[in-house]
Design an enzyme around this catalytic site. Structure first.
Site, PDB file in Angstrom:
ATOM      1  N   ASP A  26       0.994  -1.296  -0.022  1.00  0.00           N
ATOM      2  CA  ASP A  26       0.063   0.148   0.007  1.00  0.00           C
ATOM      3  C   ASP A  26       1.043   1.296  -0.007  1.00  0.00           C
ATOM      4  O   ASP A  26       1.956   1.443   0.612  1.00  0.00           O
ATOM      5  CB  ASP A  26      -0.706   0.041   1.186  1.00  0.00           C
ATOM      6  N   HIS A  43       2.119   3.211  -9.068  1.00  0.00           N
ATOM      7  CA  HIS A  43       1.937   1.987  -9.352  1.00  0.00           C
ATOM      8  C   HIS A  43       3.049   1.295 -10.200  1.00  0.00           C
ATOM      9  O   HIS A  43       3.452   0.116  -9.974  1.00  0.00           O
ATOM     10  CB  HIS A  43       0.552   1.526 -10.009  1.00  0.00           C
ATOM     11  N   LEU A 137      10.910 -20.324  -4.934  1.00  0.00           N
ATOM     12  CA  LEU A 137      10.043 -19.434  -4.435  1.00  0.00           C
ATOM     13  C   LEU A 137       8.746 -19.592  -5.001  1.00  0.00           C
ATOM     14  O   LEU A 137       8.545 -19.554  -6.186  1.00  0.00           O
ATOM     15  CB  LEU A 137      10.378 -18.160  -4.344  1.00  0.00           C
TER      16      LEU A 137
HETATM   17  C1  IPE Z   1      -5.526  -2.927  -0.451  1.00  0.00           C
HETATM   18  O1  IPE Z   1      -5.179  -1.595  -0.534  1.00  0.00           O
HETATM   19  C2  IPE Z   1      -5.342  -3.705  -1.500  1.00  0.00           C
HETATM   20  C3  IPE Z   1      -4.089  -3.761  -1.988  1.00  0.00           C
HETATM   21  C4  IPE Z   1      -2.961  -3.434  -1.699  1.00  0.00           C
HETATM   22  C5  IPE Z   1      -4.291  -4.309  -3.412  1.00  0.00           C
HETATM   23  P1  IPE Z   1      -6.079  -0.391  -0.394  1.00  0.00           P
HETATM   24  O2  IPE Z   1      -5.236   0.658  -0.506  1.00  0.00           O
HETATM   25  O3  IPE Z   1      -7.138  -0.568  -1.653  1.00  0.00           O
HETATM   26  O4  IPE Z   1      -6.948  -0.558   0.805  1.00  0.00           O
HETATM   27  P2  IPE Z   1      -8.032   0.203   1.701  1.00  0.00           P
HETATM   28  O5  IPE Z   1      -9.198   0.397   0.935  1.00  0.00           O
HETATM   29  O6  IPE Z   1      -7.259   1.692   1.908  1.00  0.00           O
HETATM   30  O7  IPE Z   1      -8.091  -0.281   3.015  1.00  0.00           O
HETATM   31  C1  IPE Z   2      -1.522   0.233  -3.413  1.00  0.00           C
HETATM   32  O1  IPE Z   2      -1.281   1.471  -3.204  1.00  0.00           O
HETATM   33  C2  IPE Z   2      -1.928  -0.423  -4.778  1.00  0.00           C
HETATM   34  C3  IPE Z   2      -3.236  -0.850  -5.171  1.00  0.00           C
HETATM   35  C4  IPE Z   2      -4.062  -0.855  -4.275  1.00  0.00           C
HETATM   36  C5  IPE Z   2      -3.565  -1.297  -6.312  1.00  0.00           C
HETATM   37  P1  IPE Z   2      -2.658   2.495  -3.398  1.00  0.00           P
HETATM   38  O2  IPE Z   2      -2.886   3.015  -4.584  1.00  0.00           O
HETATM   39  O3  IPE Z   2      -3.634   2.347  -2.408  1.00  0.00           O
HETATM   40  O4  IPE Z   2      -1.963   3.836  -2.741  1.00  0.00           O
HETATM   41  P2  IPE Z   2      -2.641   4.868  -1.594  1.00  0.00           P
HETATM   42  O5  IPE Z   2      -3.076   4.052  -0.407  1.00  0.00           O
HETATM   43  O6  IPE Z   2      -3.517   5.684  -2.415  1.00  0.00           O
HETATM   44  O7  IPE Z   2      -1.307   5.792  -1.395  1.00  0.00           O
HETATM   45 MG    MG Z   3      -3.971   2.162  -0.423  1.00  0.00          MG
END
Ligand code: IPE
Ligand code: IPE
Ligand code: MG
Length: 274
Positions: A26, A43, A137
């Site tokens: 995240d 990303h 792995l």
């Molecule tokens: C969780 O991240 C899912 C992934 C990393 C793929 P999110 O950023 O979408 O989670 P929430 O919604 O903030 O909890």
């Molecule tokens: C996690 O990073 C990746 C996915 C959920 C695909 P986020 O896109 O949730 O990044 P933040 O939380 O907005 O910084």
């Molecule tokens: Mg996020």
């Protein structure tokens, strides 16, 4: 295929290096915003971190790495971001699979894949087939995955397969139907990006995982940050319901990790020796 029952029934042998690490990657969006870049740049940078994390696991002898790539809730994001994420996923599969294969990585994708377009589904299938024989792995990407979806699909498949046993299922009956039945449950769960929640990741399988949360954003989660998470894990005492005193008692000669409910534990294998 090896099956592993729940750690709530069995006490797994725990060792200094976790066998299975599961990560919620995240913070990509925030990493990009900090640099005045579009979220997508985060990303894209995150894919590089995945590459480094795989390398790290290979070097440390971690057997299973599971990464949350796209949750069943992420469809709620703006259409453009979802579509760019799908393209990135396709491109990463096309570009990375042969390198993963030559490094001995077995790739698995778990989640409700029926919602992906057919080109992506075919790529996933081909990537899994190409790497199926590798054993250095196991890299699992959770895509359109949700922990509740997983438990429900497992229960539905079990109900169809064993209608005669309805109402009398044990954990061991259900676990072979979970999406990750090929792997032991995660020893260590990591979430980057500062949030302290599970976000519908591996709900069943995280029952006894050690949880580690870090403010580091996923694109900045380098080998040193990964090593910090492992060090934190190595300082934990995994008791699985037992007392500390039980863990330091010398193992009994006939001690088994398989414990009938309510029996005292004699095994000392849950102590992590760093
Ligand atoms: C969780 O991240 C899912 C992934 C990393 C793929 P999110 O950023 O979408 O989670 P929430 O919604 O903030 O909890
Ligand atoms: C996690 O990073 C990746 C996915 C959920 C695909 P986020 O896109 O949730 O990044 P933040 O939380 O907005 O910084
Ligand atoms: Mg996020």
């Amino acid at each position: 295929m090896a099956m592993f029952t729940s750690s709530t029934c069995d006490i797994p042998a725990t060792v200094a290096v976790p066998r299975h690490v599961a990560i919620i990657m995240d913070g990509n969006g925030r990493w990009a915003r900090k640099r005045f870049l579009p979220r997508f740049a985060g990303h894209r940078r995150g894919v590089e971190t995945v590459r480094d994390a795989v390398k790290y696991c290979l070097a440390r002898g971690i057997d299973y790495l599971t990464l949350f790539a796209f949750s069943s809730e992420n469809w709620r994001r703006p259409e453009e971001e979802v579509s760019l994420l799908m393209q990135l996923f396709m491109r990463a599969l096309q570009q990375e699979v042969s390198k993963l294969d030559s490094n001995g990585v077995r790739l698995k994708i778990v989640g409700d894949l029926s919602r992906f377009d057919s080109a992506l589904q075919s790529l996933i299938l081909a990537a899994e087939q190409q790497t199926a024989g590798n054993d250095k792995l196991t890299l699992t990407l959770a895509a359109n995955y949700g922990g509740r979806w997983d438990i429900l699909q497992a229960a539905n498949r079990l109900a169809l397969a064993r209608p005669d046993t309805l109402g009398a299922w044990s954990e061991a009956d259900l676990t072979p139907y979970l999406a990750m039945s090929y792997a032991p449950e995660p020893d260590l769960f990591i979430r980057t990006g500062g949030e302290q929640r599970i976000s519908n990741f591996l709900l069943w399988q995280l029952a006894y995982a050690e949880l580690y949360f870090t403010d580091t954003l996923w694109p900045e989660f380098d080998a040193a940050a990964f090593a910090d998470a492992i060090s934190s894990y190595q300082q934990r005492e995994r008791r699985f319901g037992r007392t500390s005193e039980q863990l330091i008692a010398p193992p009994r000669p006939a001690a088994s990790s398989r414990l009938p409910a309510g029996s005292p534990a004699g095994a000392s294998d849950a102590k992590i020796n760093a």
